[in-house]
Design an enzyme around this catalytic site. Structure first.
Site, PDB file in Angstrom:
ATOM      1  N   ASP A  77       0.838  -1.259  -0.178  1.00  0.00           N
ATOM      2  CA  ASP A  77       0.093  -0.154   0.006  1.00  0.00           C
ATOM      3  C   ASP A  77       0.770   1.417   0.068  1.00  0.00           C
ATOM      4  O   ASP A  77       0.287   2.301   0.531  1.00  0.00           O
ATOM      5  CB  ASP A  77      -1.018  -0.052   1.173  1.00  0.00           C
ATOM      6  CG  ASP A  77      -1.794  -1.288   1.398  1.00  0.00           C
ATOM      7  OD1 ASP A  77      -2.288  -1.670   0.381  1.00  0.00           O
ATOM      8  OD2 ASP A  77      -1.863  -1.775   2.474  1.00  0.00           O
TER       9      ASP A  77
ATOM     10  N   GLN B 224       2.280  -6.051  -3.083  1.00  0.00           N
ATOM     11  CA  GLN B 224       2.654  -5.754  -1.585  1.00  0.00           C
ATOM     12  C   GLN B 224       4.023  -5.150  -1.409  1.00  0.00           C
ATOM     13  O   GLN B 224       4.250  -4.283  -2.358  1.00  0.00           O
ATOM     14  CB  GLN B 224       2.617  -7.325  -1.022  1.00  0.00           C
ATOM     15  CG  GLN B 224       1.281  -8.074  -1.132  1.00  0.00           C
ATOM     16  CD  GLN B 224       0.894  -8.772  -2.284  1.00  0.00           C
ATOM     17  OE1 GLN B 224       1.742  -9.438  -2.951  1.00  0.00           O
ATOM     18  NE2 GLN B 224      -0.467  -8.600  -2.701  1.00  0.00           N
TER      19      GLN B 224
ATOM     20  N   GLY C 102      -4.422  -4.252  -4.792  1.00  0.00           N
ATOM     21  CA  GLY C 102      -5.400  -3.423  -5.036  1.00  0.00           C
ATOM     22  C   GLY C 102      -5.063  -2.120  -5.587  1.00  0.00           C
ATOM     23  O   GLY C 102      -4.158  -1.472  -4.735  1.00  0.00           O
ATOM     24  N   HIS C 103      -5.410  -1.460  -6.558  1.00  0.00           N
ATOM     25  CA  HIS C 103      -5.107   0.076  -6.845  1.00  0.00           C
ATOM     26  C   HIS C 103      -6.142   0.608  -7.533  1.00  0.00           C
ATOM     27  O   HIS C 103      -7.164  -0.207  -8.223  1.00  0.00           O
ATOM     28  CB  HIS C 103      -3.844   0.056  -7.648  1.00  0.00           C
ATOM     29  CG  HIS C 103      -3.734  -0.827  -8.780  1.00  0.00           C
ATOM     30  ND1 HIS C 103      -4.450  -0.165 -10.030  1.00  0.00           N
ATOM     31  CD2 HIS C 103      -3.126  -2.134  -9.353  1.00  0.00           C
ATOM     32  CE1 HIS C 103      -4.180  -1.392 -11.196  1.00  0.00           C
ATOM     33  NE2 HIS C 103      -3.540  -2.206 -10.705  1.00  0.00           N
TER      34      HIS C 103
ATOM     35  N   LYS D  34       2.483   2.150  -4.996  1.00  0.00           N
ATOM     36  CA  LYS D  34       2.968   1.579  -6.404  1.00  0.00           C
ATOM     37  C   LYS D  34       2.176   2.030  -7.605  1.00  0.00           C
ATOM     38  O   LYS D  34       2.978   2.402  -8.566  1.00  0.00           O
ATOM     39  CB  LYS D  34       3.500   0.238  -6.276  1.00  0.00           C
ATOM     40  CG  LYS D  34       4.198  -0.214  -5.083  1.00  0.00           C
ATOM     41  CD  LYS D  34       4.277  -1.789  -5.166  1.00  0.00           C
ATOM     42  CE  LYS D  34       2.902  -2.541  -4.693  1.00  0.00           C
ATOM     43  NZ  LYS D  34       2.594  -2.204  -3.238  1.00  0.00           N
TER      44      LYS D  34
END
Ligand code: IMP
Length: 427
Positions: A13, A222, A40-41, A16
């Site tokens: 988180d 991650q 997740g993004h 990235k």
């Protein structure tokens, strides 16, 4: 420069996605190499917010191919759902735009079920419950089902029957109801029809791309401290999150990688359980969570927040193979009063400057904090590093000295334009 790896330098988180999105402007291919839909993004497509968990951030670049590498574990239902959402937003991903590694392992419903059942009992790790761990377990036990199996119905059926039977025993022991193998097979047949044209030999594709001078960006998932080997085991994910993982997970030669960017927040966050020496549990931690919007994009869980941990960051640089740093969310530290950074740990009265390997040492490590001058005001509209208040610039320079690496990008907000580029660099 041609081929670049971007990884997270903390517990995930770090932001990235923003850098991959930015750097993918110059990339021809963007590849994810590990993990699954535990990541997740968020993307904003024509004003609509879209959270992607599998498809790489480069998907918005019109000419960029996006690839899900062999080191990933892919939930076919999740992948198809993301493709559908993108299609609704006007982005149609044909077989040349989105490629799925033939050797990537599949996450199936029984993996998700096992993950959730375990997380409901003693020994829970705070996973994302997406079935990532159980799918990698099957891979390591050499009983996994891979994307290429979708193309061979008879073999697929044999493997599914064995996999369901194996998992059912474990599911029953945990008090769950086993999945219906017949219904799963039917589902997989339908998914295979849609996904089949996207399944390719990724290593070959990347080799040919690199040979013809196309630029490849590897998107890590991650962060280093969640790495299966070098993270805070057992509170880790089940894959390799280091730069080296790009080579293993995509079948790509290390000598063809030209650079590794590590992305680190100006402070630290963590979701899930496990040691976090510089964690702030009081008001300042809450301020950081609120100001930084620190809630997981996959699970919505509030993130634990803490001061920047330089011991952990130096470790991440070393084991992660990081050569250039990007710092995110510096703006969140504005108006927070006096700041602190963690420069060492106190482990049972001993000053420790290297990240401990032993989980007991890490669990009892107390942060040795140093005060750092805070800065006042909203810096989110700065357009150049030189416009930042002196204390903010010194904060970044301190990190550079501690890590022995340049912080080449400083992010002061979620927008692309809120990225201060410090040195002339190119992909
Ligand atoms: P899993 O990967 O779902 O098995 O979860 C293992 C650990 O990794 C848990 O602490 C999760 O919260 C953490 N984790 C997995 N993916 C991410 C991520 O993308 N960001 C932050 N933490 C993650």
């Amino acid at each position: 420069m041609a081929n670049l790896v971007v990884i997270g330098a903390q517990w995930g988180d770090e932001g990235k996605g923003k850098f991959v999105d930015l750097l993918s402007e110059e990339a021809d291919v963007v590849v994810r190499f590990g993990g699954g839909n535990n990541a997740g993004h968020t993307l904003v497509v024509q004003g609509n917010r879209l959270v992607l968990h599998l498809i790489p951030s480069g998907v918005l670049q019109p000419r960029t191919q996006v690839v899900l590498g062999d080191g990933m574990v892919v939930d076919p239902a999740c992948l198809l759902e993301e493709m559908d959402h993108l299609q609704q937003a006007g982005i149609d991903l044909g077989p040349r735009d989105l490629l799925l590694g033939s050797k990537a392992h599949l996450i199936l419903p029984h993996h998700r079920q096992l993950d959730a059942l375990r997380e409901g009992g003693p020994g829970a790790l705070g996973t994302t419950r997406r079935g990532v761990g159980p799918a990698y377990e099957d891979k390591a036990a050499r009983r996994g089902i891979r994307a290429l199996d979708l193309l061979r119905p008879e073999r697929l059926e044999r493997l599914v029957v064995a996999s369901v039977a194996q998992a059912s025993k474990r599911i029953e022991l945990l008090g769950g109801t086993p999945v219906d193998g017949g219904a799963l097979m039917e589902q997989l047949r339908q998914q295979a029809t849609r996904l089949g044209p996207h399944i390719v030999d990724v290593s070959l594709l990347l080799h040919e791309a690199a040979s013809s001078g196309r630029r490849i960006l590897f998107e890590g998932a991650q962060g280093v401290l969640l790495d299966l080997d070098h993270g805070t085991y057992p509170f880790v994910t089940s894959s390799t999150t280091l730069a080296g993982g790009a080579c293993a997970g995509a079948g790509f030669a290390p000598h063809l990688i030209d650079g590794v960017v590590g992305v680190a927040k100006a402070y630290v966050t963590r979701v899930g359980d496990g040691p976090f020496p510089s964690e702030l549990t009081g008001v300042v931690g809450e301020d950081l969570r609120r100001k930084g919007g620190e809630f997981g994009s996959t699970t919505g869980r509030p993130r634990r927040c803490g001061w920047l941990d330089l011991v952990a960051l130096r470790y991440a640089v070393r084991v992660g193979g990081i050569r250039r740093l990007a710092m995110t969310k510096l703006d969140v530290l504005g108006d927070l009063g006096a700041l602190q950074v963690c420069v060492a740990y106190d482990v049972g009265g001993r000053r420790v400057e290297h990240f401990p390997c032993d989980p007991d040492d890490l669990a009892r490590a107390q942060p040795v904090l140093e005060p750092v001058e805070g800065f006042i005001g909203d810096i989110s509209r700065a357009t150049a590093f030189g416009e930042l208040p002196r204390a903010a610039r010194e904060y970044v320079e301190r990190v550079e000295r501690e890590c022995g690496l340049p912080v080449e990008w400083v992010s002061v907000g979620p927008g692309r334009e809120q990225t201060l580029i410090r040195r002339a660099q190119s992909l």
